[in-house]
Design a protein around this motif. Structure first.
Motif, short mmCIF file in Angstrom:
data_model
loop_
_atom_site.label_atom_id
_atom_site.label_comp_id
_atom_site.label_asym_id
_atom_site.label_seq_id
_atom_site.Cartn_x
_atom_site.Cartn_y
_atom_site.Cartn_z
N ASP A 40 -15.99 -3.31 -8.96
CA ASP A 40 -16.11 -4.27 -10.29
C ASP A 40 -17.40 -4.33 -11.06
O ASP A 40 -18.25 -4.83 -10.23
CB ASP A 40 -15.26 -5.68 -10.05
CG ASP A 40 -15.04 -6.37 -11.19
OD1 ASP A 40 -16.20 -6.72 -12.02
OD2 ASP A 40 -13.89 -6.64 -11.32
N ASN A 80 -19.90 -16.63 -8.29
CA ASN A 80 -18.95 -16.57 -9.22
C ASN A 80 -18.21 -15.32 -9.51
O ASN A 80 -17.04 -15.29 -9.83
CB ASN A 80 -19.34 -17.50 -10.40
CG ASN A 80 -19.55 -19.00 -10.15
OD1 ASN A 80 -18.93 -19.64 -9.32
ND2 ASN A 80 -20.40 -19.78 -10.86
N SER A 81 -18.77 -14.32 -9.33
CA SER A 81 -18.24 -13.36 -9.86
C SER A 81 -17.08 -12.65 -8.62
O SER A 81 -15.93 -12.11 -9.09
CB SER A 81 -19.39 -12.04 -9.66
OG SER A 81 -19.88 -11.82 -8.48
N HIS A 82 -17.41 -13.24 -7.54
CA HIS A 82 -16.34 -12.89 -6.58
C HIS A 82 -15.28 -13.88 -6.69
O HIS A 82 -14.22 -13.52 -6.69
CB HIS A 82 -17.10 -13.05 -4.96
CG HIS A 82 -17.84 -11.79 -4.81
ND1 HIS A 82 -17.43 -10.76 -4.09
CD2 HIS A 82 -19.14 -11.71 -4.41
CE1 HIS A 82 -18.42 -10.01 -3.89
NE2 HIS A 82 -19.37 -10.62 -4.21
N VAL A 83 -15.64 -15.11 -7.12
CA VAL A 83 -14.55 -16.10 -7.06
C VAL A 83 -13.52 -15.74 -8.29
O VAL A 83 -12.28 -15.57 -8.10
CB VAL A 83 -14.96 -17.31 -7.52
CG1 VAL A 83 -13.88 -18.40 -7.99
CG2 VAL A 83 -15.97 -17.95 -6.56
N ASN A 84 -14.00 -15.23 -9.31
CA ASN A 84 -13.32 -14.66 -10.51
C ASN A 84 -12.22 -13.47 -10.24
O ASN A 84 -11.43 -13.33 -11.08
CB ASN A 84 -14.09 -14.25 -11.66
CG ASN A 84 -15.06 -15.56 -12.38
OD1 ASN A 84 -14.61 -16.58 -12.13
ND2 ASN A 84 -16.22 -15.13 -12.70
N LEU A 85 -12.39 -12.74 -9.06
CA LEU A 85 -11.34 -11.69 -8.51
C LEU A 85 -10.28 -12.36 -7.92
O LEU A 85 -9.32 -11.86 -7.86
CB LEU A 85 -12.38 -10.60 -7.65
CG LEU A 85 -13.29 -9.77 -8.59
CD1 LEU A 85 -14.01 -8.75 -7.47
CD2 LEU A 85 -12.73 -9.19 -9.59
N ASN A 86 -10.37 -13.41 -7.46
CA ASN A 86 -9.30 -14.09 -6.90
C ASN A 86 -8.79 -13.51 -5.53
O ASN A 86 -7.47 -13.79 -5.19
CB ASN A 86 -8.08 -14.55 -7.78
CG ASN A 86 -8.24 -15.16 -9.06
OD1 ASN A 86 -9.09 -16.41 -8.65
ND2 ASN A 86 -8.05 -14.96 -10.16
N ARG A 126 -24.32 -16.77 -10.18
CA ARG A 126 -23.39 -16.01 -10.65
C ARG A 126 -22.88 -14.79 -10.02
O ARG A 126 -21.74 -14.43 -9.99
CB ARG A 126 -24.29 -15.02 -11.79
CG ARG A 126 -24.68 -16.00 -12.97
CD ARG A 126 -25.52 -15.19 -14.09
NE ARG A 126 -26.64 -14.80 -13.92
CZ ARG A 126 -27.84 -15.51 -14.00
NH1 ARG A 126 -27.94 -16.92 -14.58
NH2 ARG A 126 -28.81 -15.13 -13.45
N SER A 170 -13.90 -5.70 -5.16
CA SER A 170 -15.14 -5.93 -5.86
C SER A 170 -16.30 -4.92 -5.88
O SER A 170 -17.03 -5.33 -6.56
CB SER A 170 -15.80 -7.27 -4.91
OG SER A 170 -16.16 -6.97 -3.52
N ARG A 209 -18.72 -5.92 -13.10
CA ARG A 209 -19.26 -7.33 -13.21
C ARG A 209 -19.83 -7.80 -11.87
O ARG A 209 -20.93 -8.70 -11.88
CB ARG A 209 -18.36 -8.35 -13.80
CG ARG A 209 -17.74 -7.92 -15.04
CD ARG A 209 -16.34 -8.60 -15.34
NE ARG A 209 -15.42 -8.04 -14.58
CZ ARG A 209 -14.09 -8.62 -14.41
NH1 ARG A 209 -13.61 -9.70 -15.20
NH2 ARG A 209 -13.18 -8.28 -13.52
#
Length: 247
Positions: free
Chosen positions: A216, A170-176, A167, A213, A218
């Motif tokens: 953020d 993926n939280s970093h991945v989702n920031l693109n 998780r 990040s 999340r």
């Protein structure tokens, strides 16, 4: 007294036996794919870095004829300098054994690269790692820089910290702001260690993404959860060589 013993025996015999509980030795999702990745780090003598990179560039084809090179980088930041880092892929341990035997018999490799360059190397380290089950190696869209972040987790394996760690990643991945290249779990070396390889367009784009990040909620929540299982972490900024498959 005999009557008391007889009654106690009958009572115990009538009581149903508790089911036997057997615990598994598994500490997370099992690794069914035999493919693994060898992480190699060479610490070079300070005055010999350029010479080593030039020699490996000229002779790398002799080495890649035997197994797949994933990437080859020089270390820009993070720990000791004058260091190179490379990742090799193997189908299984038998494949690696065959490769090592073939290289030992390869006269060109031995005479043109290995023997002349061994004196340039101060120290060598390597680890064997598997890709985590929820990840595969992704090639970046263009040239850039790489960041290898190494997490030393508490003993217990992915069964203890795997979901929280996923998780957080993926939280970093989702920031693109970066591209995830691969997540690796060490099999030989320092255990309970996870390596996350990221691609960034530039060191400045990485810095901007990190600032984003940190604000953020999340990401903050996911990282805090994963940090409960964390012992330590470190990172390196990696510059791909001209002959590295990952640019």
């Amino acid at each position: 007294m005999l009557a008391l013993r007889s009654g106690l025996t009958r009572a115990l015999a009538a009581r149903p036996l508790a089911p036997k509980v057997c615990s598994s030795f598994a500490t997370g999702p099992r690794q069914y794919d035999g493919t693994f990745y060898e992480f190699r780090t060479y610490y070079l003598k300070p005055s010999k870095m350029s010479e080593f990179l030039e020699d490996i560039k000229k002779n790398i084809h002799l080495r890649t004829a035997h197994s797949e090179l994933i990437g080859f980088w020089s270390v820009e930041f993070g720990g000791r300098v004058n260091k190179v880092f490379h990742i090799w892929k193997y189908d299984n341990f038998a494949h690696r054994t065959e490769v090592r035997k073939a290289l030992a018999k390869n006269k060109e490799w031995q005479e043109q690269f290995l023997i002349p360059n061994l004196p340039l190397i101060d120290k060598q380290e390597w680890e064997i790692s598997y890709l985590v089950p929820w990840c595969k190696i992704e090639k970046p869209p263009k040239e850039g820089v790489y960041e290898l972040v190494s997490f030393q987790m508490k003993p217990g394996g992915p069964a203890l910290w795997g979901d929280a760690f996923q998780r957080a990643v993926n939280s970093h991945v989702n920031l693109n702001y970066a591209k995830l290249v691969g997540v690796f779990h060490t099999e030989y070396g320092v255990l309970n260690r996870v390596h996350v390889l990221w691609w960034h367009e530039s060191p400045d784009s990485r810095a901007a993404g990190r600032h984003q990040s940190h604000e953020d909620p999340r990401v903050v929540a996911a990282v805090r959860e994963s940090a409960n299982h964390l012992v330590s972490q470190q990172n390196m900024l990696l510059i791909p060589t001209s002959f590295s498959p990952l640019k």
